[in-house]
Design a protein around this motif. Structure first.
Motif, PDB file in Angstrom:
ATOM      1  N   GLU A   1       1.602   4.690   5.001  1.00 11.04           N
ATOM      2  CA  GLU A   1       0.467   4.954   5.873  1.00 11.04           C
ATOM      3  C   GLU A   1       0.607   6.294   6.581  1.00 11.04           C
TER       4      GLU A   1
ATOM      5  N   CYS B   1      -4.968   3.785   4.444  1.00 10.57           N
ATOM      6  CA  CYS B   1      -4.427   3.905   3.087  1.00 10.57           C
ATOM      7  C   CYS B   1      -5.138   5.002   2.305  1.00 10.57           C
TER       8      CYS B   1
ATOM      9  N   CYS C   1      -8.150   0.416  -1.069  1.00 10.98           N
ATOM     10  CA  CYS C   1      -7.325   1.235  -1.952  1.00 10.98           C
ATOM     11  C   CYS C   1      -6.910   0.508  -3.225  1.00 10.98           C
TER      12      CYS C   1
ATOM     13  N   ASP D   1       0.841  -1.187   0.000  1.00  8.32           N
ATOM     14  CA  ASP D   1       0.000   0.000   0.000  1.00  8.32           C
ATOM     15  C   ASP D   1       0.875   1.235   0.000  1.00  8.32           C
TER      16      ASP D   1
END
Length: 301
Positions: free
Chosen positions: A32, A83, A126, A29
């Motif tokens: 963060e 995310c 996401c 991802d």
């Protein structure tokens, strides 16, 4: 074969059945934001924070998120995956499925032309965010639910009945005023999107299935594809699970009732939206997907 840390385990688990699907966080991802603990106002009761959502919106709900260390609360009181960029967190809401499970979801764009985007098992909201943003900017109303046992959605005892999560996303599009829908999903998310679209809640203008198996537990994508005659796009990598995923995608493709259907073979070796997010032709594939959605709606007009 090129794979990511999660591509093979997720495919292996999900193709075996929904109850076995992993709900581990996706490996790559975006960085963060600062992690925040989630403190529900009171167990099982709506938050007392004032809602910033428009009239008629779902109120915030207190529940146990699946990945609490990757969940934050918006200013309006909704739980959302970290995310999601801060600039988009005011688009978060909470959906409730027919079996009472609370889902975090994003609502982007507006208008009567809806798009439902359902992520892979083991991934998160996401996965389709970039595509969702670009479609919203083009004038489509987009709903992206985060499935049970994933991200900021509710943690429950098992992972059965995820078609109810897709159904909740479709119902939300209808509630928001969508008159028709383009269905999109990856892995079991694509399978469930097809299944709920075949039920006829909204007219279907098109279908996208990326690495989507023929069956996920009790969800039968083959039977659903036989009922959907709208333009359909199937994308798969031959290197995904040593060809097992391609075999199932071809089964769904063959069953599809669409007179306009395409099978795209991506050579990256990745699974689902990782073909876009990590594959060497990811940007081009994303453009193809967006162009397919636009063309499907142009044909429907």
């Amino acid at each position: 074969m090129r794979t990511t840390r999660w591509a093979i385990p997720v495919a292996l688990l999900c193709l075996g059945g929904l109850s076995a699907c992993s709900s581990a966080p996706e490996a790559a991802d975006a960085p963060e934001p600062t992690k925040a603990s989630v403190r529900p106002s009171s167990a099982g009761k709506p938050s007392q924070r004032p809602s910033l959502r428009p009239p008629g919106a779902h109120p915030p709900v207190a529940y146990k998120p699946s990945w609490p260390d990757r969940t934050t609360r918006t200013k309006a009181g909704y739980l959302v995956d970290t995310c999601v960029p801060e600039s988009l967190r005011d688009k978060a809401t909470t959906l409730t499925t027919s079996d009472g499970v609370h889902l975090s979801a994003l609502e982007l764009g507006d208008g009567p032309d809806g798009v439902l985007l359902d992520h892979e098992q083991g991934y998160n909201i996401c996965s389709f965010l970039d595509i969702g943003r670009k479609l919203a900017a083009r004038g489509y109303r987009v709903v992206i639910p985060e499935y049970r046992n994933h991200g900021a959605s509710e943690h429950v005892a098992d992972n059965e009945h995820i078609e109810r999560d897709a159904r909740a996303g479709l119902a939300e599009l209808k509630r928001l005023g969508a008159k028709r829908v383009f269905l999109g999903g990856a892995s079991c998310g694509g399978s469930t999107a097809a299944v709920v679209g075949a039920e006829g809640e909204l007219p279907v203008v098109g279908l996208l299935m990326m690495s989507s198996p023929a069956r996920c537990g009790g969800v039968d994508a083959v039977a659903a594809a036989r009922k959907i005659d709208a333009p359909s796009l199937f994308v798969v990598s031959p290197g995904d699970m040593l060809g097992a995923v391609e075999k199932q995608v071809r089964e769904v493709y063959a069953a599809s009732a669409a007179t306009q259907k395409r099978l795209v073979i991506d050579q990256s070796g990745y699974h689902g939206t990782d073909m876009i997010r990590r594959g060497p032709r990811g940007a081009a594939l994303e453009r193809d997907v967006i162009a397919f959605v636009v063309a499907a709606y142009d044909k429907a007009r």
